[in-house]
Design a protein around this motif. Structure first.
Motif, PDB file in Angstrom:
ATOM      1  N   GLN A 172       0.814  -1.222   0.000  1.00  0.00           N
ATOM      2  CA  GLN A 172       0.000   0.000   0.000  1.00  0.00           C
ATOM      3  C   GLN A 172       0.850   1.276   0.000  1.00  0.00           C
ATOM      4  O   GLN A 172       2.052   1.256   0.250  1.00  0.00           O
ATOM      5  CB  GLN A 172      -0.932   0.016   1.198  1.00  0.00           C
ATOM      6  CG  GLN A 172      -0.244   0.198   2.527  1.00  0.00           C
ATOM      7  CD  GLN A 172      -1.236   0.115   3.664  1.00  0.00           C
ATOM      8  OE1 GLN A 172      -1.982   1.051   3.917  1.00  0.00           O
ATOM      9  NE2 GLN A 172      -1.256  -1.025   4.331  1.00  0.00           N
ATOM     10  N   SER A 173       0.153   2.389  -0.306  1.00  0.00           N
ATOM     11  CA  SER A 173       0.801   3.701  -0.244  1.00  0.00           C
ATOM     12  C   SER A 173       0.348   4.409   1.028  1.00  0.00           C
ATOM     13  O   SER A 173      -0.781   4.223   1.478  1.00  0.00           O
ATOM     14  CB  SER A 173       0.411   4.549  -1.444  1.00  0.00           C
ATOM     15  OG  SER A 173       0.920   3.952  -2.605  1.00  0.00           O
ATOM     16  N   ASN A 201       0.370   8.388   2.474  1.00  0.00           N
ATOM     17  CA  ASN A 201       0.622   9.787   2.093  1.00  0.00           C
ATOM     18  C   ASN A 201       1.198   9.886   0.675  1.00  0.00           C
ATOM     19  O   ASN A 201       2.132  10.655   0.414  1.00  0.00           O
ATOM     20  CB  ASN A 201       1.544  10.466   3.115  1.00  0.00           C
ATOM     21  CG  ASN A 201       0.881  10.559   4.479  1.00  0.00           C
ATOM     22  OD1 ASN A 201      -0.339  10.727   4.564  1.00  0.00           O
ATOM     23  ND2 ASN A 201       1.650  10.434   5.535  1.00  0.00           N
ATOM     24  N   ASP A 202       0.652   9.072  -0.204  1.00  0.00           N
ATOM     25  CA  ASP A 202       1.022   9.057  -1.629  1.00  0.00           C
ATOM     26  C   ASP A 202       2.439   8.551  -1.903  1.00  0.00           C
ATOM     27  O   ASP A 202       2.960   8.734  -3.002  1.00  0.00           O
ATOM     28  CB  ASP A 202       0.847  10.449  -2.267  1.00  0.00           C
ATOM     29  CG  ASP A 202      -0.612  10.868  -2.245  1.00  0.00           C
ATOM     30  OD1 ASP A 202      -1.476   9.964  -2.306  1.00  0.00           O
ATOM     31  OD2 ASP A 202      -0.870  12.077  -2.123  1.00  0.00           O
ATOM     32  N   TYR A 203       3.049   7.952  -0.902  1.00  0.00           N
ATOM     33  CA  TYR A 203       4.358   7.318  -1.106  1.00  0.00           C
ATOM     34  C   TYR A 203       4.199   5.811  -0.852  1.00  0.00           C
ATOM     35  O   TYR A 203       3.352   5.412  -0.044  1.00  0.00           O
ATOM     36  CB  TYR A 203       5.399   7.852  -0.109  1.00  0.00           C
ATOM     37  CG  TYR A 203       5.900   9.248  -0.423  1.00  0.00           C
ATOM     38  CD1 TYR A 203       7.093   9.425  -1.119  1.00  0.00           C
ATOM     39  CD2 TYR A 203       5.195  10.370  -0.009  1.00  0.00           C
ATOM     40  CE1 TYR A 203       7.570  10.699  -1.396  1.00  0.00           C
ATOM     41  CE2 TYR A 203       5.661  11.650  -0.289  1.00  0.00           C
ATOM     42  CZ  TYR A 203       6.849  11.805  -0.980  1.00  0.00           C
ATOM     43  OH  TYR A 203       7.325  13.055  -1.253  1.00  0.00           O
ATOM     44  N   GLN A 263       6.414  11.136   4.156  1.00  0.00           N
ATOM     45  CA  GLN A 263       7.043  10.492   2.980  1.00  0.00           C
ATOM     46  C   GLN A 263       6.822   8.973   2.986  1.00  0.00           C
ATOM     47  O   GLN A 263       7.548   8.228   2.319  1.00  0.00           O
ATOM     48  CB  GLN A 263       8.536  10.807   2.988  1.00  0.00           C
ATOM     49  CG  GLN A 263       8.820  12.305   2.906  1.00  0.00           C
ATOM     50  CD  GLN A 263      10.262  12.621   3.269  1.00  0.00           C
ATOM     51  OE1 GLN A 263      11.173  12.269   2.521  1.00  0.00           O
ATOM     52  NE2 GLN A 263      10.473  13.254   4.408  1.00  0.00           N
ATOM     53  N   GLY A 264       5.857   8.533   3.784  1.00  0.00           N
ATOM     54  CA  GLY A 264       5.496   7.113   3.781  1.00  0.00           C
ATOM     55  C   GLY A 264       6.381   6.219   4.611  1.00  0.00           C
ATOM     56  O   GLY A 264       6.248   4.994   4.562  1.00  0.00           O
TER      57      GLY A 264
END
Ligand code: PMP
Length: 404
Positions: free
Chosen positions: A17-18, A20-22, A352-353
């Motif tokens: 999975q991602s 925070n879009d990372y 940043q993931g």
């Protein structure tokens, strides 16, 4: 053969999975590990096909549930090389296993003036139960101090053992610093003065094979969730003669032989210590985690994790304002950055993931001894982490250093 990490990662659906879009970079494995599909399937299978209470009923489902539950106990026994499955007691986790020993063995066997030896590196779970024992029995807690490198001071330890030492309770690997303690040596020192030994293996079981007979400790405790199994299940291994001599801790159903209003006789090992309906699914899930781990090349896992640690340590060492705490050897690396609060760093990394842990890591006395009242940032690896994960963490730290 080297591990094919990319293929192994497919066994862990959560890692895809991602955040925070990372892409998720999960480096909080010392807190809890992710679960392979085989464990999730075992939990589902039990609830979908076998759900029944164990040990009591004559019906088919109960028979199947009991068989799976006891098979999981046998898997644990084999996994840690326990001589007998009856020496494997199910608990909720490491914390409950230590409490069981503290309240059963500690409260009944220790007397005023007896000494309990702990180390500065212990998790609260291996401190607070002993304080309770000391407060009730009059036993005294002694603590092995650290060297300047934040490792156990073994010459100081040698002076702390005496005939008054009745128990050594020590972590195998520090969850806060990733230090591997010389437990074989410490167990030998404890034996030389006749002390009972308990090893907190919470951080060790997920990283390398454990052999309780080679270690020759009296008790070894760990949590399923730190070795790719479910939460809410853990293990107390104990030497047979000690477990036999110890009184039950929790009492009620499941753990008895016969009950009347005037007298109760208790069941045999291991049931004497397992009051109430156990975490049946959790035990079966932990058995599945052991099957999964046993199917991997564990030497290759150790080597891979070692490489990840080296990459991380080299990257952090190249940053002049970063201080690595101690000499991490397995699992976790703790560090601080000049003028950056660990919580702020973790928040920036999360954006940043990258998942890491900050704070005192349930080891406040250790943080006090190190003068790190704000705690540290801790990154902790498992075999499914990649070199790219470490690179992402290091890049995230770099970004944070520029930002602050
Ligand atoms: N001891 C150590 C070394 C640990 O790392 C942990 C978990 N962080 C514990 C004990 C407690 O384990 P649990 O919360 O699973 O009971």
């Amino acid at each position: 053969m080297p591990l094919d990490i990319d293929t192994l990662r497919l066994d862990f659906p959560i890692l895809a999975q991602s955040v925070n879009d990372y892409p998720l970079v999960y480096l909080d494995n010392a807190a809890t590990t992710q679960k392979p599909q085989a464990v999730l399937d075992a939990l589902n299978h039990y609830y979908q096909q076998q759900n029944a209470n164990v040990h009591r009923a004559a019906h088919a489902l109960s028979g199947q549930a009991t068989q799976a539950f006891e098979a999981a106990r046998a898997k644990v026994a084999a996994f840690i090389n326990a001589p007998d499955t009856r020496q494997v007691i199910w608990t909720r986790g490491t914390t409950e296993a230590i409490n069981l020993v503290a309240y059963s063995f500690g409260m009944h066997s220790l007397k005023a003036g007896d000494e309990i030896l702990l180390s500065t590196l212990e998790h609260h779970a291996n401190i607070v139960p002993w304080q309770q024992v000391a407060a009730t029995t009059g036993a005294i807690i002694k603590v092995i101090p650290l060297t300047a490198d934040a490792e156990l001071d073994m010459s100081a330890a040698a002076t702390l053992f005496s005939p008054r030492t009745k128990l050594l309770a020590i972590s195998h690997i520090s969850n806060a610093l990733g230090v591997i303690n010389p437990i074989k040596q410490l167990i030998a020192m404890a034996k030389a003065v006749g002390a009972v030994t308990l090893v907190d293996g919470a951080q060790a079981v997920g990283h390398f094979p454990i052999d309780v007979q080679t270690l020759d400790c009296d008790f070894y405790v760990f949590s399923g969730h730190k070795m790719f199994g479910p939460t809410g299940i853990g293990v107390l291994y104990g030497k047979r003669e000690l477990l036999e001599a110890m009184p039950p801790w929790q009492t009620g159903g499941e753990m008895i032989k016969h009950v009347s209003f005037t007298h109760t006789s208790f069941g045999e090992l291991p049931f004497k210590f397992e009051a109430g309906t156990p975490n049946i699914a959790g035990a079966i899930g932990l058995g599945a985690a052991i099957d999964y781990l046993s199917g991997l090349n564990r030497n290759a896992i150790t080597a891979h994790e070692h490489n990840l640690m080296q990459q991380l340590l080299a990257g952090l060492s190249a940053m002049p304002d970063v201080r690595i705490i101690g000499r991490p050897k397995a699992g976790a690396v703790s560090f601080v950055i000049d003028d950056v609060h660990p919580q702020d760093l973790a928040t920036l990394l999360d954006m940043q993931g990258v998942a890491v842990r900050t704070g005192h890591h349930c080891a406040m006395p250790l943080m006090q001894a190190l003068g790190l009242e704000q705690g540290t940032t801790r990154a902790s690896v498992a075999f499914y982490n990649t070199s790219d994960d470490i690179a992402a963490l290091l890049a995230g730290i770099d970004k944070a250093r520029e930002f602050f």
